[in-house]
Design a protein around this motif. Structure first.
Motif, short mmCIF file in Angstrom:
data_model
loop_
_atom_site.label_atom_id
_atom_site.label_comp_id
_atom_site.label_asym_id
_atom_site.label_seq_id
_atom_site.Cartn_x
_atom_site.Cartn_y
_atom_site.Cartn_z
N GLU A 173 25.20 0.75 -102.05
CA GLU A 173 26.37 1.04 -102.87
C GLU A 173 26.01 1.97 -104.01
O GLU A 173 24.90 1.90 -104.56
CB GLU A 173 26.97 -0.26 -103.44
N VAL A 174 26.95 2.83 -104.38
CA VAL A 174 26.80 3.68 -105.57
C VAL A 174 27.41 2.94 -106.74
O VAL A 174 28.62 2.68 -106.75
CB VAL A 174 27.49 5.05 -105.38
N GLU A 175 26.58 2.58 -107.71
CA GLU A 175 27.04 1.81 -108.86
C GLU A 175 26.53 2.43 -110.14
O GLU A 175 25.35 2.30 -110.48
CB GLU A 175 26.58 0.35 -108.75
N GLN A 190 24.45 -0.31 -96.07
CA GLN A 190 24.80 -1.35 -97.03
C GLN A 190 24.48 -0.96 -98.48
O GLN A 190 24.55 -1.79 -99.37
CB GLN A 190 24.07 -2.64 -96.67
N LEU A 196 25.40 5.66 -95.85
CA LEU A 196 25.60 6.40 -97.09
C LEU A 196 25.38 7.89 -96.86
O LEU A 196 24.36 8.30 -96.31
CB LEU A 196 24.63 5.90 -98.15
N LYS A 216 31.86 5.13 -95.87
CA LYS A 216 30.49 5.09 -96.38
C LYS A 216 29.85 6.48 -96.31
O LYS A 216 29.07 6.86 -97.18
CB LYS A 216 29.66 4.08 -95.56
N LEU A 274 21.76 3.50 -107.16
CA LEU A 274 22.12 3.05 -105.83
C LEU A 274 21.63 1.62 -105.71
O LEU A 274 20.50 1.31 -106.10
CB LEU A 274 21.45 3.92 -104.76
N THR A 275 22.47 0.74 -105.19
CA THR A 275 22.14 -0.69 -105.16
C THR A 275 22.05 -1.18 -103.73
O THR A 275 22.93 -0.91 -102.90
CB THR A 275 23.20 -1.50 -105.93
N TYR A 276 20.98 -1.91 -103.45
CA TYR A 276 20.79 -2.54 -102.15
C TYR A 276 20.21 -3.93 -102.37
O TYR A 276 19.18 -4.08 -103.05
CB TYR A 276 19.85 -1.72 -101.27
N GLU A 297 30.48 8.32 -99.53
CA GLU A 297 30.28 7.61 -100.80
C GLU A 297 29.31 8.31 -101.74
O GLU A 297 29.37 8.14 -102.96
CB GLU A 297 29.80 6.18 -100.52
#
Length: 764
Positions: free
Chosen positions: A137-139, A135, A204, A262, A143-145, A265
């Protein structure tokens, strides 16, 4: 006599077994005690991720110890491969199981002590997320969780079992290599293609693009010359038309099934440790490490490059002091001899070598994005190819970082040496931090808004730097430092054991295994503990990564190519400035031309004798916009060919300050930042036994307006510190953020110690 010897041997064996059983029994009892404490803590709503991780580490390493006890001879051979362990290999192999068990006991004791204090309310713990890698994300640059930044770490070669992925990283990915293209028409190996098509979305991860193989059909079609430099990680000629043909078919046949998954990613790693060294030493009649020749395709490309650079053959002959009739007749011997370093011929070849390599990876990037429009690419670049002095390897760190969607690297840090002469860093420091800190500061200056992925982290061990008895505090110090300097995710070198504890086949003859982290429970666990702590304060750590670098050092690729030890000169100034708590960055011609110049306030130019006219013009444009430049008396004197420059810097609308020494440059630059109110209100004064500062520190203001200070002592001696807050009415108070308790503002930090505190005015 023989009977007596047998009895003694039997006694020793029985004693050894009893000892092993005793230590394991002690460890199991402590695990049981810790599990009970975990249950009690959970009832109090205390976060126990650390303790659950430690239990798992203990389980894993007790299993490894039992395997090691049954495989003494295998471990003996592994220790024999390491120079400093060779003479004691048998003893070390015999002692290893109990060493690991005893280490587990120490690890559990520490965990029991900490959770007891937390449960008693004597220390307070900020919860840390148990990250679900599926879950994340690369933002942008993070990295966001669960709506917060997180930092992730896993290990190279680690088995994908729940036992190992639940608490020690769950990175996913896929491996591709040119030999998967089994036919000239682009047919992909059916088993590999089916494996890819049936692969779940996963967690990921990244795509490992290997370049060690060449399909038979391609070699037959494009000639035996397609294979080249087979002792490197790119075992073919990148300038041979066959190289592009194969890659287009490989990428086109496989990337469409990776797009949007994923497991891709975290990007497409375009190459493992790319390097294209092309130098030799005629005095010793040999090519140098990892060095090799090039093909006629490359030489022809070089001739075209020369024609564009020099315009006329007359100009080339003048610069090179040659008498070629035309560009088509230009010859150059590759590997180029190191005696030519500093000459126009050396410069042109070194610069061209970088450009052709950058062009190759631009092709790989563009082809990948043809089939995955959202693909982020990166390279596992060894930052020492920039922080060290050589520039004949074809790797332009700036250009390749700028090209990439993710900052890729395999940053390392040496803490010991297995052989060889004493190294310069050993005199003053506990570990070598030059590559880590200076490399990350440069890459984040080039690409401040990208994730930094260290896809082969070499802090725990390298071929030359390893210690079976490594202090776990070093693991914390190096990982903490790396994340405050920009690292987002890492794949650690390495996990060379199978799930049952056996040495993996890939590592059985590997001289890097013995003494590494898979024999070190506390070191491995401390990495996990450090990652948990970093994620507890991820927003503060990200703020440190994002600090404005108001002070910039000018980096010239020209001087780096022409000078024997230019990067040593760069580091001398960087080192002088680095212990002031002021974020240090870099500028180059392209950074000045591409980025907003108001991102920094001062540019320092030191020991940069050689620059192109374009580099000088870039600095002049910064001055024309009102910028401030400090420059010494030896810089900006000659062009890339050693000829006098046609112009010199002028103040224009800016401020141009000529200095006489590095000390004067450092002093005046810091004074200027103070005048502009650009220095941190937090101050750290250091005294130690060796006279060279050793505490690297950063201070930021968090979202609540509180001052947060991070200090890592990389020095060889303990450091006596005085921490103060500007304008504090009743003195300064520090609160240990990892323990939630007040601590002294005059601490003594041991080597490798991390100090992470909130700094407040005692009157508030």
């Amino acid at each position: 006599m023989f009977k007596k010897q047998c009895i003694v041997a039997l006694f020793v064996a029985i004693t050894g077994v009893c000892s092993a059983q005793s230590i394991e029994k002690e460890a199991r009892a402590k695990m049981e005690k810790l599990e009970k404490l975990i249950k009690k803590a959970e009832k109090k709503k205390i976060d126990v991720l650390k303790e659950k991780t430690t239990i798992r580490t203990a389980e894993v390493f007790l299993k490894y110890a039992n395997w090691d006890e049954k495989n003494i001879e295998v471990n003996k051979k592994a220790f024999e491969l390491v120079p400093i362990y060779k003479k004691k290999a048998a003893e070390l192999a015999q002692d290893l199981p109990d060493f690991e068990r005893a280490d587990v006991v120490k690890m559990l004791d520490k965990a029991i002590e900490e959770i007891t204090l937390v449960s008693q309310g004597k220390i307070k713990r900020i919860p840390s997320p148990k990250v679900n890698w599926e879950q994340v994300e690369v933002e942008g640059d993070q990295l966001t969780y669960e709506n917060r930044p997180v930092f992730l770490a896993d290990y190279t070669w680690k088995p994908k079992t729940k036992e190992l992925t639940e608490y020690h990283g769950n990175q996913d990915g896929f491996f591709i290599t040119p030999s998967y293209v089994v036919k000239e028409d682009g047919t992909i190996n059916p088993k590999k293609l089916e494996e890819l098509k049936s692969k779940p979305n996963g967690s990921l991860g990244f795509i490992f693009m290997n370049h060690k193989s060449v399909p038979k059909w391609a070699e037959e079609k494009f000639g035996p010359g397609l294979k080249m430099r087979e002792d490197t990680y790119t075992a073919y000629d990148i300038d041979n038309p066959g190289a592009r043909d194969v890659q287009e078919k490989l990428i086109g046949g496989m990337v469409p099934y990776m797009a949007g998954k994923k497991f891709s990613e975290l990007g497409y790693m375009m190459c493992n440790e790319p390097h294209f060294f092309t130098q030799g030493d005629k005095t010793k009649n040999k090519k140098l490490w990892a060095s090799g020749g090039v093909s006629e395709y490359t030489i022809e490309k070089f001739r075209v490059w020369l024609s564009k650079k020099h315009k006329t053959i007359t100009e080339l002959n003048k610069v090179w002091e040659t008498d070629f009739k035309s560009f088509e007749t230009v010859e150059i011997e590759i590997p180029i001899d190191i005696s030519l370093k500093g000459t126009p011929k050396w410069y042109d070849w070194a610069y061209f070598n970088m450009e052709r390599v950058t062009e190759w990876y631009t092709f790989i990037k563009n082809t990948t994005q043809k089939y995955d429009a959202n693909a982020k690419v990166h390279l596992k670049i060894m930052p020492n190819l920039w922080t060290d002095n050589q520039r004949i390897h074809g790797i332009d760190l700036e250009a390749l970082t700028d090209l990439s969607g993710i900052i890729g690297n395999d940053s390392g840090a040496a803490h010991s040496k297995l052989w060889g002469k004493d190294l310069e860093w050993e005199k003053d420091y506990k570990f070598e931090w030059r590559e880590l800190c200076m490399g990350f500061d440069f890459m984040k200056s080039v690409s401040p808004n990208k994730v930094n992925f260290n896809s082969e982290l070499h802090y725990l061990s390298t071929v030359r730097s390893r210690d079976l008895y490594l202090d776990p505090a070093y693991a914390r110090a190096s990982f903490w430092l790396a994340h405050t300097y920009g690292m987002t995710a890492s794949q650690i070198w390495y996990w060379p054991r199978e799930a049952n504890g056996a040495i993996s086949k890939k590592a059985q003859n590997d001289k890097g295994y013995a003494g590494s982290n898979n024999q070190q429970p506390r070191v491995t666990n401390e990495v996990a503990m450090t990652m948990i702590d970093l994620n507890s304060f991820s927003e503060e750590i990200m703020a440190m990564q994002r600090q404005r670098k108001s002070l910039r050092l000018f980096y010239s690729k020209t001087s780096a190519i022409n000078k024997a030890k230019h990067m040593d000169d760069v580091f001398e100034l960087y080192e002088d400035l680095e212990f002031n708590g002021t974020p240090i960055g870099f500028v180059t011609k392209d950074i000045i031309n591409k980025q907003e110049n108001t991102n920094w306030d001062v540019v320092l130019v030191a020991n940069t004798q050689f620059v192109t006219q374009e580099e000088l013009d870039a600095v002049q444009s910064y001055l024309n916009k009102g910028g401030t430049v400090f420059i010494d008396k030896v810089s900006f004197k000659k062009n890339e060919y050693g000829q006098p420059l046609k112009s010199t810097l002028k103040a224009s609308k800016g401020t141009l300050i000529l200095v006489n020494s590095l000390e004067e440059m450092e002093h005046q630059a810091m004074e200027l930042l103070a005048q502009k109110n650009l220095l941190s209100p937090v101050k750290v004064k250091e005294q130690n036994a060796i006279g060279q500062k050793g505490c690297l520190w950063k201070a930021i203001t968090n979202k609540d307006g509180k001052y947060i200070l991070s200090i890592v002592n990389v020095g060889k001696s303990s450091a006596n510190l005085e921490i103060s807050l500007k304008g504090a009415k009743k003195g300064t108070v520090c609160k240990d953020l990892l323990k939630g308790i007040n601590v002294t503002n005059t601490p003594t930090l041991k080597p490798n110690e991390v100090f992470f505190v909130e700094v407040v005015d005692a009157s508030k």
